[in-house]
Enzyme design. Structure first.
Site, mmCIF file in Angstrom:
data_model
loop_
_atom_site.group_PDB
_atom_site.id
_atom_site.type_symbol
_atom_site.label_atom_id
_atom_site.label_comp_id
_atom_site.label_asym_id
_atom_site.label_seq_id
_atom_site.Cartn_x
_atom_site.Cartn_y
_atom_site.Cartn_z
ATOM 1 N N ASP A 158 0.869 -1.181 0.000
ATOM 2 C CA ASP A 158 0.000 0.000 0.000
ATOM 3 C C ASP A 158 0.904 1.230 0.000
ATOM 4 O O ASP A 158 1.810 1.337 0.827
ATOM 5 C CB ASP A 158 -0.906 -0.007 1.242
ATOM 6 C CG ASP A 158 -2.010 1.032 1.155
ATOM 7 O OD1 ASP A 158 -1.695 2.214 0.917
ATOM 8 O OD2 ASP A 158 -3.180 0.673 1.328
ATOM 9 N N GLN B 226 -14.565 2.916 1.498
ATOM 10 C CA GLN B 226 -13.821 2.421 0.334
ATOM 11 C C GLN B 226 -13.491 3.597 -0.584
ATOM 12 O O GLN B 226 -14.350 4.442 -0.852
ATOM 13 C CB GLN B 226 -14.652 1.369 -0.429
ATOM 14 C CG GLN B 226 -13.881 0.720 -1.574
ATOM 15 C CD GLN B 226 -14.682 -0.390 -2.279
ATOM 16 O OE1 GLN B 226 -15.846 -0.644 -1.934
ATOM 17 N NE2 GLN B 226 -14.065 -1.038 -3.239
ATOM 18 N N HIS C 270 -10.374 -5.239 -2.689
ATOM 19 C CA HIS C 270 -9.033 -5.451 -2.132
ATOM 20 C C HIS C 270 -9.115 -5.764 -0.652
ATOM 21 O O HIS C 270 -9.970 -5.233 0.061
ATOM 22 C CB HIS C 270 -8.116 -4.245 -2.365
ATOM 23 C CG HIS C 270 -8.708 -2.931 -1.938
ATOM 24 N ND1 HIS C 270 -9.644 -2.252 -2.685
ATOM 25 C CD2 HIS C 270 -8.485 -2.162 -0.843
ATOM 26 C CE1 HIS C 270 -9.972 -1.131 -2.079
ATOM 27 N NE2 HIS C 270 -9.292 -1.054 -0.939
ATOM 28 N N HIS D 205 -6.968 -5.453 2.809
ATOM 29 C CA HIS D 205 -5.808 -4.850 3.467
ATOM 30 C C HIS D 205 -5.237 -5.872 4.445
ATOM 31 O O HIS D 205 -5.992 -6.470 5.230
ATOM 32 C CB HIS D 205 -6.231 -3.639 4.308
ATOM 33 C CG HIS D 205 -6.806 -2.502 3.538
ATOM 34 N ND1 HIS D 205 -6.070 -1.405 3.177
ATOM 35 C CD2 HIS D 205 -8.065 -2.265 3.066
ATOM 36 C CE1 HIS D 205 -6.841 -0.537 2.526
ATOM 37 N NE2 HIS D 205 -8.057 -1.046 2.455
HETATM 38 P P1 DGP Z 1 -9.723 1.661 0.582
HETATM 39 O O1 DGP Z 1 -9.856 2.940 1.324
HETATM 40 O O2 DGP Z 1 -10.117 0.431 1.386
HETATM 41 O O3 DGP Z 1 -10.412 1.712 -0.772
HETATM 42 O O4 DGP Z 1 -8.167 1.482 0.325
HETATM 43 C C1 DGP Z 1 -7.489 1.954 -0.773
HETATM 44 C C2 DGP Z 1 -6.029 1.851 -0.441
HETATM 45 O O5 DGP Z 1 -5.294 1.975 -1.644
HETATM 46 C C3 DGP Z 1 -5.482 2.930 0.503
HETATM 47 O O6 DGP Z 1 -4.950 2.315 1.662
HETATM 48 C C4 DGP Z 1 -4.392 3.633 -0.274
HETATM 49 C C5 DGP Z 1 -4.095 2.675 -1.390
HETATM 50 N N1 DGP Z 1 -3.716 3.274 -2.652
HETATM 51 C C6 DGP Z 1 -4.354 4.289 -3.289
HETATM 52 N N2 DGP Z 1 -3.744 4.564 -4.458
HETATM 53 C C7 DGP Z 1 -2.724 3.689 -4.584
HETATM 54 C C8 DGP Z 1 -1.718 3.471 -5.593
HETATM 55 O O7 DGP Z 1 -1.653 4.136 -6.617
HETATM 56 N N3 DGP Z 1 -0.815 2.480 -5.333
HETATM 57 C C9 DGP Z 1 -0.855 1.721 -4.202
HETATM 58 N N4 DGP Z 1 0.095 0.777 -4.073
HETATM 59 N N5 DGP Z 1 -1.781 1.894 -3.235
HETATM 60 C C10 DGP Z 1 -2.703 2.870 -3.427
#
Ligand code: DGP
Length: 139
Positions: free
Chosen positions: A34, A97, A103, A105
């Site tokens: 993340d 979300q 996804h 975590h």
């Molecule tokens: P949620 O809030 O459950 O939809 O989590 C989305 C997660 O995705 C958040 O913890 C941050 C992560 N995230 C957002 N953009 C990117 C990205 O471009 N790359 C990666 N590796 N993670 C990302």
């Protein structure tokens, strides 16, 4: 009902259009660091199918994602030297979300100590190093 957007960030990561620090991959799943971690070693596991959230997930992809998560939790425990890993999944905007591709975590932390995810990206070198350590543990 919201429609699945084929250009969401995680779909683009699957297609290799956006870089990620990959931890694990098989034919049905991908796991990567993340970029805005809620704790050191925060990993996301996603299916390689078009699913917005849990209710869209085909059975075989659910099994594949949870099988991958099981392996990754094992690697996180070894690399991060801690037992406690929060397994979290948000279904829907009202639940918080923010990326609309299913996804899970996997967060090495305590549920009561997790805040909102960071608003800035973590240090890329540290993410790359953690991903390499987790990959090595999974090999
Ligand atoms: P949620 O809030 O459950 O939809 O989590 C989305 C997660 O995705 C958040 O913890 C941050 C992560 N995230 C957002 N953009 C990117 C990205 O471009 N790359 C990666 N590796 N993670 C990302």
């Amino acid at each position: 009902m919201q429609q699945y957007d084929r250009n969401n960030i995680f779909a683009r990561i699957i297609r290799g259009e956006i870089p990620s620090h990959k931890v694990y991959e098989d034919t049905q799943t991908l796991a990567f660091m993340d970029v805005m971690p809620q704790a050191r070693g925060h990993v996301l596991v996603i299916p390689k199918c078009e699913a917005l959230e849990l209710t869209d997930m085909p059975q075989d992809y659910l099994v594949a994602v949870f099988s991958a998560a099981k392996k990754i939790i094992g690697a996180q425990r070894k690399v991060l030297h801690r037992d406690g890993i929060v397994q979290l999944q948000l279904s829907g905007e009202q639940a918080g979300q923010s990326v609309f591709h299913y996804h899970i975590h996997l967060i090495p932390g305590h549920i009561h100590e997790l805040g909102k995810h960071e608003s800035v990206a973590a240090d890329q070198a540290e993410l790359a190093q953690l991903a390499a350590q987790l990959r090595a543990e999974l090999d």
